[in-house]
Design a protein around this motif. Structure first.
Motif, short mmCIF file in Angstrom:
data_model
loop_
_atom_site.label_atom_id
_atom_site.label_comp_id
_atom_site.label_asym_id
_atom_site.label_seq_id
_atom_site.Cartn_x
_atom_site.Cartn_y
_atom_site.Cartn_z
N VAL A 66 0.58 -1.26 0.03
CA VAL A 66 -0.01 -0.05 -0.26
C VAL A 66 1.07 0.99 0.27
O VAL A 66 1.13 2.70 -0.11
CB VAL A 66 -0.88 -0.21 1.58
CG1 VAL A 66 -1.54 1.27 1.90
CG2 VAL A 66 -1.80 -1.56 1.29
N GLN A 67 2.24 1.23 1.19
CA GLN A 67 3.12 2.11 0.68
C GLN A 67 3.88 2.74 0.32
O GLN A 67 3.95 3.87 -0.97
CB GLN A 67 3.60 2.49 2.28
CG GLN A 67 4.22 3.19 2.65
CD GLN A 67 3.76 5.01 2.52
OE1 GLN A 67 2.92 5.01 3.29
NE2 GLN A 67 3.42 5.51 1.35
N ARG A 68 4.74 1.50 -0.62
CA ARG A 68 5.51 1.89 -2.14
C ARG A 68 4.88 1.58 -3.19
O ARG A 68 5.53 2.24 -3.93
CB ARG A 68 6.14 0.16 -1.43
CG ARG A 68 6.98 0.13 -0.20
CD ARG A 68 8.07 -0.95 -0.76
NE ARG A 68 7.92 -2.30 -0.71
CZ ARG A 68 7.62 -3.61 -1.87
NH1 ARG A 68 7.81 -2.21 -2.94
NH2 ARG A 68 6.82 -3.48 -1.70
N ARG A 69 3.50 0.93 -3.44
CA ARG A 69 3.10 0.62 -4.49
C ARG A 69 1.28 1.44 -4.95
O ARG A 69 1.54 1.01 -6.00
CB ARG A 69 3.56 -0.81 -5.15
CG ARG A 69 4.59 -1.45 -4.67
CD ARG A 69 5.40 -1.33 -6.27
NE ARG A 69 4.77 -1.18 -7.05
CZ ARG A 69 4.86 -2.43 -7.80
NH1 ARG A 69 5.40 -3.05 -7.42
NH2 ARG A 69 5.10 -1.65 -9.29
N GLY A 70 1.40 1.98 -3.90
CA GLY A 70 0.24 2.32 -3.97
C GLY A 70 -1.52 1.80 -4.51
O GLY A 70 -2.28 2.20 -5.40
N LEU A 71 -0.71 0.06 -4.25
CA LEU A 71 -2.00 -1.11 -4.03
C LEU A 71 -3.13 -0.33 -2.77
O LEU A 71 -2.59 0.13 -1.53
CB LEU A 71 -1.10 -1.84 -3.30
CG LEU A 71 -2.73 -2.97 -3.92
CD1 LEU A 71 -3.26 -3.39 -4.41
CD2 LEU A 71 -1.95 -4.43 -2.69
N ALA A 72 -4.46 -0.37 -3.24
CA ALA A 72 -5.31 -0.27 -2.41
C ALA A 72 -5.94 -2.26 -1.88
O ALA A 72 -5.82 -2.92 -2.72
CB ALA A 72 -6.54 0.18 -3.11
N TRP A 73 -6.34 -2.38 -0.48
CA TRP A 73 -6.50 -3.53 0.04
C TRP A 73 -7.71 -3.13 0.54
O TRP A 73 -7.80 -2.16 1.46
CB TRP A 73 -5.29 -3.48 0.88
CG TRP A 73 -5.44 -5.02 1.88
CD1 TRP A 73 -6.02 -5.42 1.35
CD2 TRP A 73 -5.01 -4.94 2.93
NE1 TRP A 73 -6.05 -7.16 2.53
CE2 TRP A 73 -4.83 -6.72 3.33
CE3 TRP A 73 -3.93 -4.84 3.95
CZ2 TRP A 73 -4.55 -7.51 4.56
CZ3 TRP A 73 -3.74 -5.32 4.94
CH2 TRP A 73 -4.11 -6.96 5.48
N LEU A 74 -8.76 -4.24 0.50
CA LEU A 74 -9.59 -3.93 0.74
C LEU A 74 -10.10 -5.74 1.44
O LEU A 74 -9.89 -6.15 0.97
CB LEU A 74 -10.78 -3.82 -0.51
CG LEU A 74 -11.94 -4.05 0.22
CD1 LEU A 74 -12.50 -2.99 1.68
CD2 LEU A 74 -13.13 -4.01 -1.29
N SER A 75 -10.42 -6.16 2.74
CA SER A 75 -10.73 -6.94 3.84
C SER A 75 -11.37 -6.87 4.07
O SER A 75 -11.83 -5.93 4.52
CB SER A 75 -9.38 -6.69 4.89
OG SER A 75 -9.65 -7.98 5.52
N ALA A 76 -12.06 -8.63 4.07
CA ALA A 76 -13.46 -7.99 5.09
C ALA A 76 -13.33 -9.83 5.57
O ALA A 76 -13.47 -10.70 4.64
CB ALA A 76 -14.72 -8.58 3.70
N GLU A 77 -12.95 -9.77 6.64
CA GLU A 77 -12.60 -10.69 7.97
C GLU A 77 -13.52 -10.65 9.13
O GLU A 77 -14.34 -9.97 9.14
CB GLU A 77 -11.13 -10.83 8.01
CG GLU A 77 -10.12 -11.63 6.45
CD GLU A 77 -10.55 -12.16 6.01
OE1 GLU A 77 -10.81 -13.60 6.44
OE2 GLU A 77 -10.22 -12.48 4.26
N GLY A 78 -13.85 -11.59 9.67
CA GLY A 78 -13.80 -11.71 11.14
C GLY A 78 -14.13 -10.82 11.85
O GLY A 78 -12.75 -9.86 11.57
N PRO A 79 -14.05 -10.35 13.23
CA PRO A 79 -14.37 -9.51 13.95
C PRO A 79 -12.54 -9.80 14.82
O PRO A 79 -12.45 -8.91 15.07
CB PRO A 79 -15.18 -9.91 15.05
CG PRO A 79 -15.98 -11.04 14.81
CD PRO A 79 -15.81 -11.57 13.56
#
Length: 386
Positions: free
Chosen positions: A311-324
């Motif tokens: 995310v920081q180095r390459r400008g990737l967006a990360w969308l995470s849908a996991e448990g609580p």
């Protein structure tokens, strides 16, 4: 009714500590995870009393030693035509019988006859639900990302994609209360209704534009393979016929589209080459849903650190849908009340949708967008309601 297991078990049970842990797993799954399916509630409670059945999970990799794997293994054998007496309780096989005193002996007969096949499934399969109900949250979450990156088209990578059904996210129709999102309704278009908890629906934003899409999985499922597709159906809960219909509709869409789904033993190692292949002006986003729950603790910590680095180095967006249990940023409010349709306990056990991206200043940010039912039946969007 008599639910005690017969004494002609076919295999020794797990040792006492593991047995106690497994029994608690199944009892907890019945109490908190599958309350909408009366058959699975009853089966979990019966299986918790059967050490030999619980021992079948010993063959599975440790992260997969969960109730839903054994339930899926049983369901697959039922869908394949085994166990007529047990199948009478499975709506997915046309069964109409509700759990009663006959369920325990039917289960015991089934386990005795199918123990070898069940053990093989536990050893070689993994729970790969490809639950497209989550797309009801994924689609507006992608719109949130697009709004944060100037409306650039998105390149979507589904991490741990199974058969790649999430890749069709823009081809499905969604309702969030009065809001209609996604594809126009029509024959063959899956429709997913997502209840907005406390009226907290997604923001009215321009829909995301998908430049490209790809799925990665260590063991992808070929939707042209009938046996493999039956396993995916087995991972669905047997009572939910609308969910099964959505699966069949989505599978037909994805088969026709032919979006790439690739096998990768190390899915993370494929992310940077994928980033290198994208043209300028495209915003890459990696999405995972109920995948990281199967990582061992050390592997999970390493994965999170590497994703944050991208995310920081390459400008990737990360969308995470996991448990609580996986809190990637600000924790959700601890005591959000229920709203009449969704209880406070359900909200406390919701999937957490975190978006990490690099903003216009170059700073990496992480925000909790929403929390939702694991299968997308309801959602509460942060900052848009109670």
């Amino acid at each position: 009714m008599n639910t005690a297991p017969r004494t002609d078990a076919t295999a020794p049970g797990p040792t006492a500590p593991t047995l106690a842990q497994r029994q608690r797993q199944f009892e907890r799954f019945a109490a908190t995870e599958c309350g909408e399916d009366p058959l699975y509630v009853a089966l979990c409670r019966l299986l918790a009393q059967r050490p030999a059945a619980l021992a079948l999970l010993d063959a599975a990799p440790r992260p997969q030693q969960r109730p839903n794997l054994l339930l899926a293994a049983i369901h697959e054998r039922v869908l394949a035509g085994a166990g007529a007496a047990l199948a009478a309780y499975y709506p997915s096989q046309g069964g109409e019988r509700l759990p009663d005193g006959g369920l325990a002996p039917a289960l015991d007969d089934f386990l005795a006859a199918q123990s070898a096949a069940l053990a093989a499934h536990c050893a070689t399969r993994s729970t790969q639900t490809n639950e497209i109900g989550r797309c009801a949250v994924l689609w507006p979450a992608l719109a949130e990302l697009a709004a944060r990156c100037g409306g650039r088209p998105l390149a979507l990578l589904d991490f741990g994609c199974s058969a790649g059904l999430n890749l069709g996210v823009d081809a499905y129709a969604y309702t969030h209360g009065a809001q209609q999102l996604g594809a126009p309704a029509g024959d063959g278009v899956p429709r997913i209704d997502c209840h907005p908890v406390h009226g907290s629906g997604p923001r009215a934003l321009a829909p995301a534009r998908l430049h490209s899409r790809i799925g990665l999985d260590p063991a992808p499922v070929d939707l042209h393979d009938a046996t493999a597709t039956r396993w995916l159906r087995a991972c669905l809960w047997p009572h939910d016929r609308s969910r099964a219909q959505r699966f069949d509709q989505a599978a037909a869409i994805v088969r026709r589209a032919g979006w790439p789904v690739q096998q990768a033993d190390d899915c993370f190692a494929r992310i940077e080459p994928w980033l290198d292949s994208l043209p300028a002006g495209v915003q890459p986003v990696v999405f995972n849903s109920w995948v990281l729950a199967y990582f061992e603790r050390e592997a999970l910590a390493a994965h999170i650190a590497r994703m944050r680095s991208l995310v920081q180095r390459r400008g990737l967006a990360w969308l995470s849908a996991e448990g609580p249990g996986l809190v990637l940023g600000d924790a959700p409010p601890a005591a959000l009340p229920g709203d009449g349709r969704v209880s406070a306990e359900e909200l406390a056990n919701a999937s957490l949708w975190y978006l990490s991206w690099r903003d216009e200043t170059g700073a990496a940010r992480t925000e909790l967008l929403a929390r939702s039912h694991a299968h997308g039946r309801w959602a509460h969007w942060t900052g848009t309601g109670t």
